[in-house]
Design an enzyme around this catalytic site. Sequence first.
Site, PDB file in Angstrom:
ATOM      1  N   LYS A 113       1.055  -1.438   0.344  1.00 43.91           N
ATOM      2  CA  LYS A 113       0.568  -0.112  -0.276  1.00 43.91           C
ATOM      3  C   LYS A 113       1.012   1.005   0.103  1.00 43.91           C
ATOM      4  CE  LYS A 113      -4.490  -1.467   1.913  1.00 43.91           C
ATOM      5  NZ  LYS A 113      -5.625  -1.468   2.451  1.00 43.91           N
ATOM      6  N   LYS A 195      -4.756  -9.791  -5.506  1.00 52.11           N
ATOM      7  CA  LYS A 195      -5.955 -10.166  -5.068  1.00 52.11           C
ATOM      8  C   LYS A 195      -7.306  -8.770  -5.494  1.00 52.11           C
ATOM      9  CE  LYS A 195      -6.597  -7.657  -1.204  1.00 52.11           C
ATOM     10  NZ  LYS A 195      -6.896  -7.530   0.070  1.00 52.11           N
ATOM     11  N   LYS A 198     -10.629  -3.741  -2.809  1.00 47.07           N
ATOM     12  CA  LYS A 198     -11.651  -2.233  -3.009  1.00 47.07           C
ATOM     13  C   LYS A 198     -10.697  -1.409  -3.243  1.00 47.07           C
ATOM     14  CE  LYS A 198     -13.231  -3.188   1.358  1.00 47.07           C
ATOM     15  NZ  LYS A 198     -12.010  -2.781   2.671  1.00 47.07           N
TER      16      LYS A 198
HETATM   17  N1  AQP Z   1      -9.495 -10.586  -2.565  1.00 43.12           N
HETATM   18  C1  AQP Z   1      -9.403 -11.752  -1.665  1.00 43.12           C
HETATM   19  N2  AQP Z   1     -10.214 -12.334  -1.792  1.00 43.12           N
HETATM   20  C2  AQP Z   1     -10.438 -12.884   0.073  1.00 43.12           C
HETATM   21  N3  AQP Z   1     -10.810 -12.099   1.172  1.00 43.12           N
HETATM   22  C3  AQP Z   1      -9.904 -11.071   0.808  1.00 43.12           C
HETATM   23  N4  AQP Z   1     -10.427  -9.394   1.978  1.00 43.12           N
HETATM   24  C4  AQP Z   1      -9.835  -8.479   1.743  1.00 43.12           C
HETATM   25  N5  AQP Z   1     -10.194  -8.957   0.209  1.00 43.12           N
HETATM   26  C5  AQP Z   1      -9.773 -10.193  -0.152  1.00 43.12           C
HETATM   27  C6  AQP Z   1     -10.807 -10.372   2.988  1.00 43.12           C
HETATM   28  O1  AQP Z   1     -11.635  -9.559   3.583  1.00 43.12           O
HETATM   29  C7  AQP Z   1     -11.524  -9.195   4.807  1.00 43.12           C
HETATM   30  C8  AQP Z   1     -11.564  -7.579   4.952  1.00 43.12           C
HETATM   31  O2  AQP Z   1     -10.720  -6.965   4.555  1.00 43.12           O
HETATM   32  P1  AQP Z   1     -10.892  -4.973   4.446  1.00 43.12           P
HETATM   33  O3  AQP Z   1     -12.060  -4.287   4.863  1.00 43.12           O
HETATM   34  O4  AQP Z   1      -9.606  -5.046   5.952  1.00 43.12           O
HETATM   35  O5  AQP Z   1      -9.682  -4.594   3.620  1.00 43.12           O
HETATM   36  P2  AQP Z   1      -7.954  -5.568   2.864  1.00 43.12           P
HETATM   37  O6  AQP Z   1      -8.435  -7.075   3.634  1.00 43.12           O
HETATM   38  O7  AQP Z   1      -7.056  -4.309   2.489  1.00 43.12           O
HETATM   39  O8  AQP Z   1      -8.866  -5.909   1.697  1.00 43.12           O
HETATM   40  P3  AQP Z   1      -9.559  -5.167   0.786  1.00 43.12           P
HETATM   41  O9  AQP Z   1     -11.503  -5.568  -0.121  1.00 43.12           O
HETATM   42  O10 AQP Z   1      -8.481  -5.207  -1.150  1.00 43.12           O
HETATM   43  O11 AQP Z   1      -9.407  -3.752   0.639  1.00 43.12           O
HETATM   44  P4  AQP Z   1      -8.708  -2.133  -0.013  1.00 43.12           P
HETATM   45  O12 AQP Z   1      -8.446  -1.928  -1.176  1.00 43.12           O
HETATM   46  O13 AQP Z   1      -8.921  -1.423   1.078  1.00 43.12           O
HETATM   47  O14 AQP Z   1      -7.255  -2.593   1.081  1.00 43.12           O
HETATM   48  C9  AQP Z   1     -10.312  -9.835   5.214  1.00 43.12           C
HETATM   49  O15 AQP Z   1     -10.417 -10.738   6.356  1.00 43.12           O
HETATM   50  C10 AQP Z   1      -9.361  -9.675   4.507  1.00 43.12           C
HETATM   51  O16 AQP Z   1      -8.642 -10.768   4.394  1.00 43.12           O
END
Ligand code: AQP
Length: 331
Positions: A113, A195, A198
């Site tokens: 990030k 992966k 968001k």
């Molecule tokens: N691609 C994914 N596959 C499986 N699990 C996923 N998680 C996130 N992306 C995937 C799981 O979703 C939960 C919540 O995630 P978060 O809101 O804490 O954000 P993150 O892990 O940083 O995931 P994102 O969606 O990619 O958000 P951004 O882009 O904002 O960083 C967690 O349990 C995560 O493992």
Amino acid sequence: MNKIIFSGVQPSGNIHIGNYLGAIKQWVDLSNDFEESIYCIVDLHAITVPQDPKELRKKILEVAALYIACGIDPKKSSIFVQSDRPEHSELTWILNCNARIGELSRMTQFKDKSGKDQEGVSIGLFDYPVLMAADILLYGSTHVPVGEDQKQHVELTRDLAQRFNAKYGQTFTVPEPIIKKETARIMGLDDPTKKMSKSAASPFNYIAMNDSPDIIGQKIKRAVTDSGTDIKSGSDKPAMTNLLNIYSEMSGQSISQIESDFSGKGYGEFKEKLAEVIVAYLRPIQEKYSKLISDEEGLIEILSEGSRRIAPMAQKTLQEAKSKIGLGVKR
Ligand code: AQP
């Protein structure tokens, strides 16, 4: 020992089927196996990168509505907003004083990030995993269901708990991650080597939980495929493996069954059916969500009740940690 499950999602961006299959769906499937289940909306984590205040407040309620629409029962599980409980920030500071810059610098999410601008990102982004450790440890959580990307953070949580316990005496429960192999890492539709996320640059990376049938159709149509024409999964077919995984999870059919149903058929036919499967799976969640989101007062009451319910657990753990290290004069 009571089995306590804890997890959370950031109220940022559009919650997608990766968040759902990797985390939220597991919470629903597991809730009945635990004495206590606690699901947090981690808004303090969300502000580690810039957020629009109005949008953030809106997203907090949207995530609450989505948790319930996906099947979390607020009567059985506690749903609350992280910033409503000051114990999270206070315990973070205590853990910070026992965490090391070296171990935080090794966190893959921070490296991803912050990119090339490590000097310019917030200290909050660097400290994200310690706040996550505080979230988990405050409630004596025994199990933390997450996607693969959060595994390293749960391992750090374990290290911080063990280090504190060794130094000051038994205080924190050391939690175990729960990661479901098949959905540990749902990949981006536009780039199956990364992966689904968001914060991806393009909305064609993900299917949001609230995408309309039309948008879902368009996104699946544009999804990257592998060279060749076979509907087959395998290590040399990352795109099809991902799409078949999503198909399997949302249809309840095994991958080999789907492969055999589509044998000799083309990507076009497969994608059309996959879009139908996703639309049908999300429809009842989306219908429930629309009702819930229109009742703002009802959602606020659910979140306040969740926070009230778990407050004594957080306060007890924090007080114990403070007294172990000699802070304050309260007994
Ligand atoms: N691609 C994914 N596959 C499986 N699990 C996923 N998680 C996130 N992306 C995937 C799981 O979703 C939960 C919540 O995630 P978060 O809101 O804490 O954000 P993150 O892990 O940083 O995931 P994102 O969606 O990619 O958000 P951004 O882009 O904002 O960083 C967690 O349990 C995560 O493992």
